[in-house]
Scaffold this motif. Structure first.
Motif, PDB file in Angstrom:
ATOM      1  N   TYR A  15       7.757   4.680  10.785  1.00  0.00           N
ATOM      2  CA  TYR A  15       7.355   5.916  10.134  1.00  0.00           C
ATOM      3  C   TYR A  15       8.226   6.183   8.902  1.00  0.00           C
ATOM      4  CZ  TYR A  15       4.834   6.686  14.462  1.00  0.00           C
ATOM      5  OH  TYR A  15       3.994   6.535  15.530  1.00  0.00           O
ATOM      6  N   TYR A  16       7.590   6.742   7.891  1.00  0.00           N
ATOM      7  CA  TYR A  16       8.270   7.145   6.669  1.00  0.00           C
ATOM      8  C   TYR A  16       7.967   8.610   6.380  1.00  0.00           C
ATOM      9  CZ  TYR A  16       9.371   2.300   5.392  1.00  0.00           C
ATOM     10  OH  TYR A  16       9.874   1.013   5.371  1.00  0.00           O
ATOM     11  N   ARG A  17       8.945   9.307   5.837  1.00  0.00           N
ATOM     12  CA  ARG A  17       8.753  10.691   5.381  1.00  0.00           C
ATOM     13  C   ARG A  17       8.971  10.744   3.877  1.00  0.00           C
ATOM     14  NH1 ARG A  17      13.452  13.006   3.966  1.00  0.00           N
ATOM     15  NH2 ARG A  17      15.377  11.980   4.702  1.00  0.00           N
ATOM     16  N   TRP A  18       8.324  11.710   3.222  1.00  0.00           N
ATOM     17  CA  TRP A  18       8.485  11.850   1.784  1.00  0.00           C
ATOM     18  C   TRP A  18       9.663  12.768   1.472  1.00  0.00           C
ATOM     19  CZ3 TRP A  18       7.338   9.351  -2.371  1.00  0.00           C
ATOM     20  CH2 TRP A  18       7.455   9.965  -3.619  1.00  0.00           C
ATOM     21  N   ASP A  19      10.587  12.272   0.661  1.00  0.00           N
ATOM     22  CA  ASP A  19      11.719  13.052   0.166  1.00  0.00           C
ATOM     23  C   ASP A  19      11.477  13.288  -1.316  1.00  0.00           C
ATOM     24  OD1 ASP A  19      14.107  14.070  -0.802  1.00  0.00           O
ATOM     25  OD2 ASP A  19      15.368  12.719   0.383  1.00  0.00           O
ATOM     26  N   ALA A  20      11.051  14.493  -1.647  1.00  0.00           N
ATOM     27  CA  ALA A  20      10.655  14.799  -3.021  1.00  0.00           C
ATOM     28  C   ALA A  20      11.832  14.866  -3.976  1.00  0.00           C
ATOM     29  CB  ALA A  20       9.892  16.124  -3.049  1.00  0.00           C
ATOM     30  N   GLU A  21      13.060  14.954  -3.447  1.00  0.00           N
ATOM     31  CA  GLU A  21      14.240  15.102  -4.291  1.00  0.00           C
ATOM     32  C   GLU A  21      14.953  13.783  -4.561  1.00  0.00           C
ATOM     33  OE1 GLU A  21      14.849  18.047  -5.589  1.00  0.00           O
ATOM     34  OE2 GLU A  21      13.138  18.836  -4.475  1.00  0.00           O
TER      35      GLU A  21
ATOM     36  N   LYS B 265       5.642  15.505   4.911  1.00  0.00           N
ATOM     37  CA  LYS B 265       4.659  14.449   4.690  1.00  0.00           C
ATOM     38  C   LYS B 265       5.150  13.170   5.372  1.00  0.00           C
ATOM     39  CE  LYS B 265       2.985  16.362   0.309  1.00  0.00           C
ATOM     40  NZ  LYS B 265       1.593  16.589   0.729  1.00  0.00           N
ATOM     41  N   ILE B 266       4.419  12.717   6.369  1.00  0.00           N
ATOM     42  CA  ILE B 266       4.806  11.554   7.164  1.00  0.00           C
ATOM     43  C   ILE B 266       3.644  10.569   7.212  1.00  0.00           C
ATOM     44  CG2 ILE B 266       5.473  10.731   9.462  1.00  0.00           C
ATOM     45  CD1 ILE B 266       6.803  13.397   9.952  1.00  0.00           C
ATOM     46  N   VAL B 267       3.973   9.287   7.085  1.00  0.00           N
ATOM     47  CA  VAL B 267       2.966   8.232   7.238  1.00  0.00           C
ATOM     48  C   VAL B 267       3.479   7.198   8.235  1.00  0.00           C
ATOM     49  CG1 VAL B 267       2.056   8.516   4.896  1.00  0.00           C
ATOM     50  CG2 VAL B 267       3.880   6.843   5.323  1.00  0.00           C
ATOM     51  N   ALA B 268       2.555   6.487   8.856  1.00  0.00           N
ATOM     52  CA  ALA B 268       2.900   5.371   9.737  1.00  0.00           C
ATOM     53  C   ALA B 268       2.565   4.081   9.019  1.00  0.00           C
ATOM     54  CB  ALA B 268       2.133   5.463  11.050  1.00  0.00           C
ATOM     55  N   LEU B 269       3.566   3.218   8.843  1.00  0.00           N
ATOM     56  CA  LEU B 269       3.358   1.916   8.218  1.00  0.00           C
ATOM     57  C   LEU B 269       3.067   0.907   9.330  1.00  0.00           C
ATOM     58  CD1 LEU B 269       3.441   0.296   5.537  1.00  0.00           C
ATOM     59  CD2 LEU B 269       5.836  -0.218   6.057  1.00  0.00           C
ATOM     60  N   CYS B 270       1.880   0.308   9.290  1.00  0.00           N
ATOM     61  CA  CYS B 270       1.385  -0.508  10.412  1.00  0.00           C
ATOM     62  C   CYS B 270       1.469  -2.006  10.150  1.00  0.00           C
ATOM     63  CB  CYS B 270      -0.057  -0.117  10.717  1.00  0.00           C
ATOM     64  SG  CYS B 270      -0.234   1.616  11.178  1.00  0.00           S
ATOM     65  N   GLY B 271       2.266  -2.406   9.188  1.00  0.00           N
ATOM     66  CA  GLY B 271       2.483  -3.812   8.885  1.00  0.00           C
ATOM     67  C   GLY B 271       3.355  -3.915   7.659  1.00  0.00           C
ATOM     68  N   TYR B 272       3.892  -5.098   7.405  1.00  0.00           N
ATOM     69  CA  TYR B 272       4.697  -5.274   6.191  1.00  0.00           C
ATOM     70  C   TYR B 272       3.912  -6.042   5.138  1.00  0.00           C
ATOM     71  CZ  TYR B 272       8.797  -5.445   3.221  1.00  0.00           C
ATOM     72  OH  TYR B 272       9.657  -5.257   2.165  1.00  0.00           O
TER      73      TYR B 272
ATOM     74  N   SER C 268       0.830  -1.212   0.000  1.00  0.00           N
ATOM     75  CA  SER C 268       0.000   0.000   0.000  1.00  0.00           C
ATOM     76  C   SER C 268       0.861   1.256   0.000  1.00  0.00           C
ATOM     77  CB  SER C 268      -0.931   0.007   1.209  1.00  0.00           C
ATOM     78  OG  SER C 268      -1.820  -1.086   1.178  1.00  0.00           O
ATOM     79  N   LEU C 269       1.967   1.227   0.761  1.00  0.00           N
ATOM     80  CA  LEU C 269       2.872   2.375   0.774  1.00  0.00           C
ATOM     81  C   LEU C 269       3.448   2.614  -0.614  1.00  0.00           C
ATOM     82  CD1 LEU C 269       4.350   4.558   2.391  1.00  0.00           C
ATOM     83  CD2 LEU C 269       6.139   2.869   2.880  1.00  0.00           C
ATOM     84  N   LYS C 270       3.765   1.545  -1.328  1.00  0.00           N
ATOM     85  CA  LYS C 270       4.331   1.670  -2.673  1.00  0.00           C
ATOM     86  C   LYS C 270       3.328   2.252  -3.666  1.00  0.00           C
ATOM     87  CE  LYS C 270       6.683  -2.088  -3.873  1.00  0.00           C
ATOM     88  NZ  LYS C 270       7.047  -3.527  -3.917  1.00  0.00           N
ATOM     89  N   ALA C 271       2.072   2.296  -3.278  1.00  0.00           N
ATOM     90  CA  ALA C 271       1.030   2.868  -4.122  1.00  0.00           C
ATOM     91  C   ALA C 271       0.506   4.194  -3.573  1.00  0.00           C
ATOM     92  CB  ALA C 271      -0.127   1.881  -4.265  1.00  0.00           C
TER      93      ALA C 271
END
Length: 205
Positions: free
Chosen positions: A44-50, A27-34, A11-14
Motif C-alpha cells: 500500500y502507498y499513501r499520498w504525501d502532498a508535501e 489517499k491510499i492505493v494498493a500496488l498489486c505488482g511491480y 502505472s503508479l508513477k503515472a
C-alpha cells in the motif's frame, strides 16, 4: 470507502492523486505488482502532498509532471520482519548485461529500505523460473538476508557480496552462489560464510 488498485509500478508513477478518492482523509492505493500485475504480493502507498523527497521506486514514488508530492510506501512489514526484494523490483531473470546491472541496483534498494526498519530481506523462489538472480556489480548487504530454497545468486564476472549485519548470525538461510562461467567468481566478505553455499570456482573472503 474503497481503495484503488494499481497493477504495477509504472502505472503508479503515472497515477495523479487527484484521480484517487480519499480513505478516511488519506489517499491510499494498493500496488498489486511491480513489473506486471500479480508478480509480487500487494503493498500500500499513501499520498504525501508535501514531500519532494528523491524518488527510488520503492518507498518513495514520484508522479510524472508533479514536482511536490510523492506516493509513500506504507510499512506493513514490521509484524513479520520480512521485506520481499520483489517490492524493490528484484526478480530472477535470464542472464544479460542489462539485467545484471538492474538487479544489482534493485537488491541494493531493497537493502536500503530494510535497514530503515530493521527488516530481513527475503529472496523468493518463483515457479516456472530457474530462480537465478543475476548480479553484475559488487554489492554490500547490511540487512539480514533469507534465501528461499532453490534461489541463487549468479554472476558471469567477479562479484563481491558483503554480508555485514551482525543479525545475520541468527537469521541467515543457506543459499547457493553460482558462477555462470569459468571466468566468474563470487567472493563473500563477512562473518557468515559456509562452503555449502558455493559451486564451481566460487571462493570466500
Amino acid at each position: 470507502d474503497s481503495i484503488t488498485l494499481i497493477d504495477r509500478m509504472d502505472s503508479l508513477k503515472a497515477t495523479n492523486p487527484n484521480t484517487i478518492p480519499s480513505v478516511n482523509g488519506t489517499k491510499i492505493v494498493a500496488l498489486c505488482g511491480y513489473n506486471e500485475l500479480g508478480d509480487c504480493p500487494a503493498v500500500y502507498y499513501r499520498w504525501d502532498a508535501e514531500s519532494s523527497a528523491g524518488a527510488n521506486d520503492v518507498d518513495i514514488v514520484a508522479v510524472a509532471g508533479i514536482t511536490t508530492g510523492r506516493w509513500m510506501l506504507i510499512n506493513t512489514f514490521n509484524e513479520t520482519g520480512i521485506f520481499d526484494v520483489r517490492h524493490a523490483g528484484c526478480f530472477p531473470k535470464n542472464d544479460d548485461a542489462s539485467v545484471e546491472v538492474t538487479q544489482s541496483y534493485a537488491l541494493q534498494k531493497a537493502d536500503t529500505y530494510a535497514q530503515k526498519f530493521n527488516l530481513t530481506l527475503f529472496v523468493p523462489s518463483i515457479f516456472d523460473n530457474d530462480n537465478s538472480y543475476y548480479i553484475g556489480t559488487n554489492i554490500t548487504i547490511w540487512s539480514p538476508i533469507w534465501f528461499a530454497d532453490g534461489a541463487k545468486i549468479v554472476t558471469a564476472t567477479s562479484l563481491t557480496l558483503d554480508i555485514l549485519s551482525e543479525r545475520n548470525v541468527d537469521r541467515i538461510h543457506p543459499f547457493i552462489l553460482h558462477s555462470a562461467t569459468n571466468n566468474g567468481s563470487i567472493n563473500v566478505a563477512g562473518d557468515i560464510v559456509h562452503s555449502s553455499w558455493f559451486e564451481n570456482t566460487d571462493t570466500t573472503n
